[in-house]
Design a protein around this motif. Structure first.
Motif, mmCIF file in Angstrom:
data_model
loop_
_atom_site.group_PDB
_atom_site.id
_atom_site.type_symbol
_atom_site.label_atom_id
_atom_site.label_comp_id
_atom_site.label_asym_id
_atom_site.label_seq_id
_atom_site.Cartn_x
_atom_site.Cartn_y
_atom_site.Cartn_z
ATOM 1 N N LYS A 14 0.838 -1.200 0.000
ATOM 2 C CA LYS A 14 0.000 0.000 0.000
ATOM 3 C C LYS A 14 0.875 1.253 0.000
ATOM 4 C CE LYS A 14 -0.689 -0.638 4.960
ATOM 5 N NZ LYS A 14 -0.203 0.641 5.490
ATOM 6 N N ASP A 68 2.471 3.906 1.484
ATOM 7 C CA ASP A 68 2.894 4.556 2.730
ATOM 8 C C ASP A 68 3.986 5.577 2.398
ATOM 9 O OD1 ASP A 68 1.233 3.001 4.386
ATOM 10 O OD2 ASP A 68 2.719 1.382 4.489
ATOM 11 N N VAL A 69 3.649 6.845 2.487
ATOM 12 C CA VAL A 69 4.607 7.884 2.100
ATOM 13 C C VAL A 69 5.686 8.058 3.170
ATOM 14 C CG1 VAL A 69 3.488 9.933 3.126
ATOM 15 C CG2 VAL A 69 4.673 10.130 0.927
ATOM 16 N N GLY A 70 6.859 8.533 2.762
ATOM 17 C CA GLY A 70 7.945 8.856 3.699
ATOM 18 C C GLY A 70 8.272 10.339 3.650
ATOM 19 N N TYR A 71 9.405 10.697 4.261
ATOM 20 C CA TYR A 71 9.778 12.111 4.400
ATOM 21 C C TYR A 71 11.244 12.327 4.075
ATOM 22 C CZ TYR A 71 5.369 12.244 6.883
ATOM 23 O OH TYR A 71 4.046 12.131 7.194
ATOM 24 N N LYS A 89 -7.592 18.266 1.842
ATOM 25 C CA LYS A 89 -7.812 17.223 2.844
ATOM 26 C C LYS A 89 -8.942 16.349 2.358
ATOM 27 C CE LYS A 89 -7.420 15.167 6.916
ATOM 28 N NZ LYS A 89 -7.634 15.503 8.317
ATOM 29 N N ARG A 107 -6.381 11.495 3.279
ATOM 30 C CA ARG A 107 -7.364 10.942 4.220
ATOM 31 C C ARG A 107 -6.968 11.299 5.671
ATOM 32 N NH1 ARG A 107 -9.947 10.056 7.669
ATOM 33 N NH2 ARG A 107 -10.980 8.195 8.463
ATOM 34 N N TYR A 108 -5.649 11.363 5.934
ATOM 35 C CA TYR A 108 -5.174 11.580 7.303
ATOM 36 C C TYR A 108 -4.491 12.918 7.498
ATOM 37 C CZ TYR A 108 -6.260 6.671 7.628
ATOM 38 O OH TYR A 108 -6.939 5.485 7.597
ATOM 39 N N LEU A 109 -3.999 13.520 6.417
ATOM 40 C CA LEU A 109 -3.224 14.747 6.579
ATOM 41 C C LEU A 109 -3.651 15.799 5.564
ATOM 42 C CD1 LEU A 109 -0.867 14.651 4.140
ATOM 43 C CD2 LEU A 109 0.011 12.899 5.672
ATOM 44 N N THR A 110 -3.439 17.042 5.943
ATOM 45 C CA THR A 110 -3.721 18.170 5.071
ATOM 46 C C THR A 110 -2.484 18.492 4.256
ATOM 47 O OG1 THR A 110 -5.226 19.057 6.742
ATOM 48 C CG2 THR A 110 -4.521 20.563 4.999
ATOM 49 N N PRO A 161 -8.819 9.928 14.255
ATOM 50 C CA PRO A 161 -9.518 9.477 13.045
ATOM 51 C C PRO A 161 -10.515 8.357 13.365
ATOM 52 C CG PRO A 161 -7.179 9.704 12.600
ATOM 53 C CD PRO A 161 -7.349 9.866 14.089
ATOM 54 N N ALA A 162 -11.579 8.313 12.575
ATOM 55 C CA ALA A 162 -12.658 7.352 12.828
ATOM 56 C C ALA A 162 -12.151 5.911 12.876
ATOM 57 C CB ALA A 162 -13.732 7.505 11.754
ATOM 58 N N ASP A 163 -11.102 5.598 12.084
ATOM 59 C CA ASP A 163 -10.597 4.222 12.023
ATOM 60 C C ASP A 163 -9.376 3.998 12.914
ATOM 61 O OD1 ASP A 163 -9.175 5.956 10.427
ATOM 62 O OD2 ASP A 163 -8.813 4.508 8.820
ATOM 63 N N TRP A 166 -1.208 1.343 13.454
ATOM 64 C CA TRP A 166 -0.627 1.851 12.204
ATOM 65 C C TRP A 166 0.895 1.848 12.283
ATOM 66 C CZ3 TRP A 166 -4.258 6.739 12.040
ATOM 67 C CH2 TRP A 166 -5.562 6.310 11.764
ATOM 68 N N SER A 193 1.693 -1.632 11.349
ATOM 69 C CA SER A 193 1.262 -2.157 10.045
ATOM 70 C C SER A 193 1.861 -1.406 8.860
ATOM 71 C CB SER A 193 -0.261 -2.090 9.929
ATOM 72 O OG SER A 193 -0.709 -0.737 9.877
ATOM 73 N N ASP A 194 2.196 -0.114 9.034
ATOM 74 C CA ASP A 194 2.645 0.691 7.897
ATOM 75 C C ASP A 194 4.170 0.612 7.755
ATOM 76 O OD1 ASP A 194 -0.011 1.383 7.803
ATOM 77 O OD2 ASP A 194 0.281 3.451 8.484
ATOM 78 N N ARG A 195 4.621 0.886 6.541
ATOM 79 C CA ARG A 195 6.058 0.846 6.257
ATOM 80 C C ARG A 195 6.772 2.066 6.820
ATOM 81 N NH1 ARG A 195 9.137 2.150 2.077
ATOM 82 N NH2 ARG A 195 7.412 3.264 1.097
ATOM 83 N N THR A 196 6.053 3.168 6.984
ATOM 84 C CA THR A 196 6.614 4.394 7.575
ATOM 85 C C THR A 196 5.661 4.877 8.686
ATOM 86 O OG1 THR A 196 5.445 5.984 6.176
ATOM 87 C CG2 THR A 196 7.477 5.017 5.265
ATOM 88 N N TRP A 229 3.992 7.594 8.616
ATOM 89 C CA TRP A 229 3.260 8.750 8.081
ATOM 90 C C TRP A 229 1.938 9.022 8.781
ATOM 91 C CZ3 TRP A 229 -1.329 8.816 5.030
ATOM 92 C CH2 TRP A 229 -1.854 7.558 4.712
ATOM 93 N N ARG A 230 1.076 8.015 8.960
ATOM 94 C CA ARG A 230 -0.201 8.321 9.645
ATOM 95 C C ARG A 230 -0.159 7.941 11.107
ATOM 96 N NH1 ARG A 230 -4.533 3.525 8.012
ATOM 97 N NH2 ARG A 230 -2.926 1.923 8.024
ATOM 98 N N ASN A 262 2.005 11.174 12.117
ATOM 99 C CA ASN A 262 1.909 12.476 11.440
ATOM 100 C C ASN A 262 0.516 12.808 10.916
ATOM 101 O OD1 ASN A 262 4.759 13.248 11.658
ATOM 102 N ND2 ASN A 262 5.089 11.436 10.391
ATOM 103 N N THR A 263 -0.487 12.076 11.375
ATOM 104 C CA THR A 263 -1.865 12.476 11.085
ATOM 105 C C THR A 263 -2.077 13.895 11.626
ATOM 106 O OG1 THR A 263 -2.790 10.235 11.014
ATOM 107 C CG2 THR A 263 -4.255 11.965 11.830
ATOM 108 N N ASP A 264 -2.873 14.696 10.905
ATOM 109 C CA ASP A 264 -3.196 16.056 11.372
ATOM 110 C C ASP A 264 -3.547 16.046 12.864
ATOM 111 O OD1 ASP A 264 -2.910 17.233 8.861
ATOM 112 O OD2 ASP A 264 -5.061 17.312 8.441
#
Lengths: 256, 256
Positions: A78, A80-83, A120, A209-212, B99-101, B145, B148-151, B153-154, B157-159
């Motif tokens: 999926k 998954d963005v990095g920085y 967003k 979905r999660y960040l602006t 977040p809802a999820d 998350w 489960s995630d590779r980075t 990011w959420r 770093n979710t808003d």
């Protein structure tokens, strides 16, 4: 349209670049309100600067299958963005400084997406409306540090390791675009820019979905292929069809 | 001295906060040239803003032994810094939106170091001269998350996941400082702030070997202990001795 950030006699500004390499100087913010002025400059007379320093600097890690398998990595399931980090940014024409203890430095030629509008929770179909334009990035990486360190801090974010530019194009034909990387004028890597595992629309919609996303945010879209170990004195050119060429020389750090 | 960034009637500014919660409004840049003005405001009359939005947002991932073992992670052998993203920053008093999820949200109370001067290749002994001050951060994390995630990011770093503030203190007694996190007024975590695996001087000196630190850059120093799973409506207070209290409510995302 090509947007250039330049400096001249200690002043930095934005301009619009014509096909004849004439810069129309602009007052204001390319991402907001601006107006063109009567001032014209020639490209050869200015210093090209990093087009925009992003509020948040996103980079897609593994997004082309050949690169992932060459580097012995696992194909992500999926997006998954990095920085990456702003300290590492340099402009077209500036030198990448290879730290004295770096031994395995590679290039990674990448398409860069520049966000133009706050966004967003946008759908895949809405992504194109929030893009300001496109530029070129070289995600310079030290592979030994990438393997040995717990994070990418020095492998990918050492000062000068993120050349970006030379300008931002507001139009791009990504479906037919080629990314070509040359070392000292000889072609070393060529791939279809659009051959991504997860495309621009899917990545940005998922992120939103999660960040602006904010105007000026950058999303580097990943690379394909494999780089040779770069040597001091090498010049690396990253060319993307229609966007131009990002060119930087690699030199060894001078220890004092 | 306590530096506050505030907004009032749509205008944002900096001020110096006295012990009596009076703000002396300042013209200019706390990190550069500034002068105090004759204008005084009361803390209760203004909205507290994020003290500084960092050019680069560093965060030390694993830096306290108890936290590392509780989370089942490996103790790092060297100080490899990580990153967080500016989109996630919120001020003292603003709400963290779950977040809802999201199902497993934890707090992480942290000391934040604010860089005051450009610094490259500095020794351990030179680090204190490049520090502007200290503030408080809550490195809010979604543990599912994170796994489960590779980075991150959420997961991190979710808003709204990076509350920071309420202000920057230019002095701090870190050797005797305690970090205390309370949920709905009840103490939940307490640890010695200085009980770090790698200290501020070692981290920043190591980072500066490869990267330039700039005024306003932030380094979040990691956390100890363990958080309960936070619930909508919870208020989390992170207090560091002498620095103050960062307080934020957690509320569930309203899906439209």
């Amino acid at each position: 349209m090509r947007w250039l950030r330049y400096s001249l006699k200690g002043e930095t500004g934005y301009g619009i670049l014509s096909d004849e390499d004439t810069i129309t100087v602009v007052r204001g913010d390319p991402l907001g309100k601006y107006e063109t002025t009567a001032t014209r400059l020639q490209l050869q007379d200015v210093t090209i600067e990093v087009p925009i320093v992003p509020p948040t600097f996103y980079c897609v890690g593994l997004n082309y299958v050949k690169h992932i398998s060459t580097e012995g990595l696992t194909i992500p399931k999926k997006p998954d963005v990095g920085y990456r980090a702003n300290n590492a940014l340099i402009a077209h024409g500036q030198d990448v400084i290879m730290p004295a203890d770096a031994t395995r430095i590679h290039y990674e030629g990448e398409l860069v997406v520049v966000i133009g509008k706050k966004a967003k929770n946008i759908s895949v179909g809405e992504v194109k409306d929030c893009i300001f334009g496109y530029t070129i990035g070289n995600d310079v990486s030290e592979r030994n540090w990438q393997a040995s360190d717990r994070t990418f801090w020095r492998a990918k974010n050492t000062d000068t390791f993120k050349p970006m530019g030379p300008w931002i194009c507001t139009d791009a034909q990504i479906a037919t675009m080629q990314t070509v990387v040359s070392v000292n004028g000889e072609q070393s890597t060529r791939f279809d820019t659009a051959d991504m595992l997860f495309g621009i629309e899917e990545f940005i919609s998922t992120m939103s979905r999660y960040l602006t996303l904010y105007p000026g945010d950058m999303v580097w879209m990943g690379t394909d292929g494999h780089s040779p170990n770069l040597q001091p004195g090498d010049r690396v050119d990253v060319s993307l069809t229609g966007l131009g060429t990002l060119s930087n020389r690699f030199i060894k750090e001078a220890l004092t």
